[in-house]
Motif scaffolding. Sequence first.
Motif, PDB file in Angstrom:
ATOM      1  N   LEU A  18       3.881  -5.846 -10.373  1.00 48.70           N
ATOM      2  CA  LEU A  18       4.358  -4.885  -9.367  1.00 48.70           C
ATOM      3  C   LEU A  18       3.772  -3.498  -9.620  1.00 48.70           C
ATOM      4  CD1 LEU A  18       8.099  -5.953  -9.014  1.00 48.70           C
ATOM      5  CD2 LEU A  18       6.315  -6.124  -7.256  1.00 48.70           C
ATOM      6  N   MET A  19       3.592  -3.140 -10.894  1.00 48.78           N
ATOM      7  CA  MET A  19       2.959  -1.853 -11.217  1.00 48.78           C
ATOM      8  C   MET A  19       1.534  -1.808 -10.682  1.00 48.78           C
ATOM      9  SD  MET A  19       4.962   0.289 -12.673  1.00 48.78           S
ATOM     10  CE  MET A  19       3.896   1.454 -13.489  1.00 48.78           C
ATOM     11  N   ALA A  20       0.806  -2.913 -10.831  1.00 44.05           N
ATOM     12  CA  ALA A  20      -0.577  -2.967 -10.337  1.00 44.05           C
ATOM     13  C   ALA A  20      -0.605  -2.834  -8.818  1.00 44.05           C
ATOM     14  CB  ALA A  20      -1.241  -4.271 -10.773  1.00 44.05           C
ATOM     15  N   ILE A  21       0.325  -3.485  -8.156  1.00 41.97           N
ATOM     16  CA  ILE A  21       0.407  -3.376  -6.692  1.00 41.97           C
ATOM     17  C   ILE A  21       0.803  -1.952  -6.303  1.00 41.97           C
ATOM     18  CG2 ILE A  21       1.696  -4.134  -4.650  1.00 41.97           C
ATOM     19  CD1 ILE A  21       1.920  -6.910  -6.132  1.00 41.97           C
ATOM     20  N   GLY A  22       1.817  -1.429  -6.973  1.00 42.27           N
ATOM     21  CA  GLY A  22       2.288  -0.071  -6.678  1.00 42.27           C
ATOM     22  C   GLY A  22       1.238   0.998  -6.903  1.00 42.27           C
ATOM     23  N   ALA A  23       0.345   0.761  -7.860  1.00 42.41           N
ATOM     24  CA  ALA A  23      -0.717   1.733  -8.155  1.00 42.41           C
ATOM     25  C   ALA A  23      -1.749   1.802  -7.052  1.00 42.41           C
ATOM     26  CB  ALA A  23      -1.409   1.364  -9.462  1.00 42.41           C
ATOM     27  N   ASN A  24      -1.896   0.738  -6.312  1.00 43.14           N
ATOM     28  CA  ASN A  24      -3.007   0.660  -5.366  1.00 43.14           C
ATOM     29  C   ASN A  24      -2.588   0.671  -3.910  1.00 43.14           C
ATOM     30  OD1 ASN A  24      -5.424   0.562  -7.085  1.00 43.14           O
ATOM     31  ND2 ASN A  24      -4.268  -1.106  -8.016  1.00 43.14           N
ATOM     32  N   LEU A  25      -1.413   1.202  -3.636  1.00 46.99           N
ATOM     33  CA  LEU A  25      -0.998   1.397  -2.251  1.00 46.99           C
ATOM     34  C   LEU A  25      -1.553   2.684  -1.662  1.00 46.99           C
ATOM     35  CD1 LEU A  25       2.744   0.340  -2.377  1.00 46.99           C
ATOM     36  CD2 LEU A  25       0.854  -0.909  -1.365  1.00 46.99           C
ATOM     37  N   SER A  26      -1.993   3.594  -2.530  1.00 46.49           N
ATOM     38  CA  SER A  26      -2.408   4.919  -2.061  1.00 46.49           C
ATOM     39  C   SER A  26      -3.536   4.916  -1.036  1.00 46.49           C
ATOM     40  CB  SER A  26      -2.742   5.842  -3.232  1.00 46.49           C
ATOM     41  OG  SER A  26      -3.720   5.288  -4.048  1.00 46.49           O
ATOM     42  N   PRO A  27      -4.493   3.969  -1.058  1.00 48.52           N
ATOM     43  CA  PRO A  27      -5.500   4.001   0.008  1.00 48.52           C
ATOM     44  C   PRO A  27      -4.893   3.731   1.393  1.00 48.52           C
ATOM     45  CG  PRO A  27      -6.286   2.659  -1.810  1.00 48.52           C
ATOM     46  CD  PRO A  27      -4.850   2.985  -2.088  1.00 48.52           C
ATOM     47  N   PHE A  28      -3.723   3.106   1.408  1.00 51.67           N
ATOM     48  CA  PHE A  28      -3.099   2.720   2.674  1.00 51.67           C
ATOM     49  C   PHE A  28      -1.955   3.641   3.083  1.00 51.67           C
ATOM     50  CE2 PHE A  28      -4.339  -1.014   0.124  1.00 51.67           C
ATOM     51  CZ  PHE A  28      -5.453  -1.392   0.848  1.00 51.67           C
ATOM     52  N   LEU A  29      -1.346   4.312   2.113  1.00 47.74           N
ATOM     53  CA  LEU A  29      -0.197   5.172   2.385  1.00 47.74           C
ATOM     54  C   LEU A  29      -0.461   6.583   1.886  1.00 47.74           C
ATOM     55  CD1 LEU A  29       2.639   2.767   1.193  1.00 47.74           C
ATOM     56  CD2 LEU A  29       2.002   3.231   3.545  1.00 47.74           C
ATOM     57  N   MET A  30      -0.498   7.518   2.799  1.00 49.65           N
ATOM     58  CA  MET A  30      -0.706   8.925   2.443  1.00 49.65           C
ATOM     59  C   MET A  30       0.245   9.779   3.268  1.00 49.65           C
ATOM     60  SD  MET A  30      -3.499   9.240   0.380  1.00 49.65           S
ATOM     61  CE  MET A  30      -4.503  10.661   0.693  1.00 49.65           C
ATOM     62  N   ILE A  31       0.745  10.832   2.657  1.00 51.80           N
ATOM     63  CA  ILE A  31       1.475  11.860   3.389  1.00 51.80           C
ATOM     64  C   ILE A  31       0.627  13.113   3.249  1.00 51.80           C
ATOM     65  CG2 ILE A  31       3.547  13.277   3.506  1.00 51.80           C
ATOM     66  CD1 ILE A  31       5.126  10.931   2.425  1.00 51.80           C
TER      67      ILE A  31
END
Length: 193
Positions: A18-31
């Motif tokens: 889950l940490m690996a998944i959570g680390a790599n959401l940033s290309p898809f989610l930005m504020i």
Amino acid sequence: MKELSTQDLVLCGLFAALMAIGANLSPFLMIGSVPITLQLLFAILAGAVLGSRKGTMAMLVYVFVGLIGAPVFAQFKGGPVQLLSPTFGFVLSFVAVAYVSGKLMGDSQIIKQKHYFTAGFLSILCNYIIGTNWMYLALILWTEAPKGFSYTMAWSWMLAYLPLDLAVTAFSLFLVPKLKHALRRTHNLKTDM
């Protein structure tokens, strides 16, 4: 030292994944220009749900897997060269975050709501102290710091992330009792069979 059950090993591996998944959401989610990761959420949950010992182990597995070269860190990076990254301190901080949240929420049988809020606050504090100090030292000592860079500037950069981290932490505090209840229920079902 108590041995780990198969369920414990699976849960540690799950939180590392889950940490690996959570680390790599940033290309898809930005504020705006602030990337959103769910690493703080999963580090808090690892400690709170698994306890300080197993939550810390899960985060150590995540760090180890990334350092041996698996692309599990942010932007799908990995390898020992990441130790030189200005943001690697935040990765290391997740070990402390899991330990702290585990001590305050995961190890105790009697959970009080004030422990959740204290754990959330201290988790963010661990994340920021370790991560920001590493970033500052990395930029000063082995990478090129922006012109006029100072310790105060490093901390001021964190203000952009604070609202998001507060929201993520509040969400984790909402999830903890539900996840712990679900795990207890699953464990009781297994022992009844």
